[in-house]
Design an enzyme around this catalytic site. Structure first.
Site, PDB file in Angstrom:
ATOM      1  N   ARG A 168       0.837  -1.515  -0.098  1.00  0.00           N
ATOM      2  CA  ARG A 168      -0.195   0.325  -0.373  1.00  0.00           C
ATOM      3  C   ARG A 168       0.839   1.185   0.201  1.00  0.00           C
ATOM      4  NH1 ARG A 168      -3.345  -3.427  -0.907  1.00  0.00           N
ATOM      5  NH2 ARG A 168      -5.411  -3.385   0.259  1.00  0.00           N
ATOM      6  N   SER A 241     -10.676  -0.630   3.334  1.00  0.00           N
ATOM      7  CA  SER A 241     -10.179  -0.210   4.817  1.00  0.00           C
ATOM      8  C   SER A 241      -9.433   0.721   4.915  1.00  0.00           C
ATOM      9  CB  SER A 241      -8.599  -1.474   4.317  1.00  0.00           C
ATOM     10  OG  SER A 241      -9.087  -2.805   4.013  1.00  0.00           O
ATOM     11  N   GLU A 336      -4.781   4.464   6.583  1.00  0.00           N
ATOM     12  CA  GLU A 336      -4.812   4.187   4.902  1.00  0.00           C
ATOM     13  C   GLU A 336      -4.839   5.081   3.406  1.00  0.00           C
ATOM     14  OE1 GLU A 336      -3.361   2.776   1.318  1.00  0.00           O
ATOM     15  OE2 GLU A 336      -6.234   3.143   1.777  1.00  0.00           O
TER      16      GLU A 336
END
Ligand code: EPU
Length: 344
Positions: A168, A241, A336
């Site tokens: 990520r 997420s 995130e």
């Protein structure tokens, strides 16, 4: 201030972010090609405005209004290059819808991105967080990214290694605002093995005869598995997420596991990537909701905007979750999605 015919003033962003939080862009412009993009940037520079490049708003939180120019990247288009017997290169304009591109490639029999079906967002946003799911990451197939480098004002091509991909993570996250992605190139294959190792996927496909396994059947399985666990942002506002899965030392993990035998972690060298969803779930947050925002009841990693919550409401909930995970397990969770606007 009068800027440019195509620049709109005071534009609401509620429908332009999948968390459906309300925020206003002082100025807003859609761009469909490089010339538009250059003129948007020139206008911003001339007027001393900060800029935000927006795809489909599926991985960001507006903490408040954006006091600058929001540039929505709509440069679409897709085509094949270097088509051979065993593979081909798929070129996608930054504004292409990612999921449509997955179905297009899988439907044509090409393998490589079928496990990334149903991830919301645009092709141009995909490299920023190196989207990943079910054992596959974008960086597994990405050859290069074409981007406008705002430092040199040149269109540059960055190969896979130059993009600095991690979990990520990418160069684009590390140097926010420097590169504006206009196109991506993916190398897809007709023969590489399908990635079916992820348990949920394996279970779903356990009765499918091997000869029926195609990129498209895998994409459809991924869609079914995702729909079982993850809320559809078109119906239940969310940004996927909300935290990364934290990486802890093997030592910290084994100590934690001694007291919590159910702890979920995936070892990598001398570290362990822990399931943030498990940590959050253990702290009792799954299904929690206050008047406006909450935690999804089937995936504790996903925060939901139930009823008119602001970006700040979501961030406050995220802060409470981080604090309780830290207090109980000594593990730091990292948010995130990108946070923009307001004065966070
Ligand atoms: N779990 C819980 N409670 C929950 C949910 C999960 O304890 O509420 C446990 C499960 O038992 C499982 C583990 O946590 O063992 C991992 O759960 P899951 O397989 O759902 O995956 P994840 O690590 O939570 C990641 C990605 C997702 C991606 C899935 C599938 C991140 C931050 N998230 O989630 O990506 O779809 O794997 O590959 O890496 C996204 O980035 O927006 C996203 C949805």
């Amino acid at each position: 201030m009068s800027l440019h015919a195509e620049v709109q003033e005071s534009v609401g962003l509620l429908t332009l972010n999948t968390l459906r939080v309300s925020a206003t862009a002082r100025f807003f412009m859609d761009v469909t090609n490089l010339d538009d993009l250059r003129s948007a940037l020139a206008l911003a520079k001339k007027n001393g405005l900060k800029t935000l490049v927006l795809g489909s708003g599926s991985n960001l939180v507006f903490a408040g209004d954006f006091d600058g120019l929001v540039i929505r990247m709509k440069a679409a288009g897709r085509y094949w290059e270097q088509v051979g017997n065993t593979g081909a290169t798929l070129v996608l304009g930054a504004g292409e819808n990612w999921h449509d591109a997955v179905l297009y490639a899988a439907g044509a029999g090409y393998r490589g991105i079928e496990n990334l079906a149903l991830i919301p967002g645009t092709a141009g946003a995909a490299p920023v967080q190196n989207i990943g799911a079910y054992g596959v990451e974008l960086c597994d197939t990405l050859i290069s990214v074409t981007a406008l480098d705002r430092e040199s004002d040149q269109l540059v091509s960055l190969d896979n290694a130059e993009c600095g991909f991690g979990y990520r993570d990418s160069l684009f996250k590390l140097s926010p605002g420097r590169y504006i992605i206009t196109e991506i190139r993916l190398r897809l294959s007709r023969e590489k093995p399908l990635q079916l190792g992820y348990k949920d996927l394996q279970d779903y496909l356990s009765e499918t005869p091997p000869e029926h396994l195609t990129p498209l059947t895998v994409a459809e399985a991924v869609m079914a598995v995702r729909r079982r666990k993850l809320p559809d942002p078109a119906i239940i506002p969310n940004a996927g997420s909300f935290f990364k899965n934290p990486v802890v030392s093997a030592d910290q993990f084994s100590k934690l596991q001694a007291s919590q035998p159910g702890a979920v972690g995936y070892p990598r060298n001398d570290t362990v990537k822990m399931a943030a969803a498990w940590l959050i779930d253990q702290c009792g947050w799954k299904g929690y909701r206050n008047a406006r925002v909450g935690v999804h009841n089937r995936q504790a990693l996903v925060l939901i905007n139930h009823s008119g919550g602001t970006g700040q409401d979501v961030l406050d909930l995220a802060a409470d979750i981080r604090e309780s995970v830290k207090a109980r397990f000594g593990v730091n969770l990292e948010v995130e999605p990108g946070i923009v606007g307001g004065c966070h």
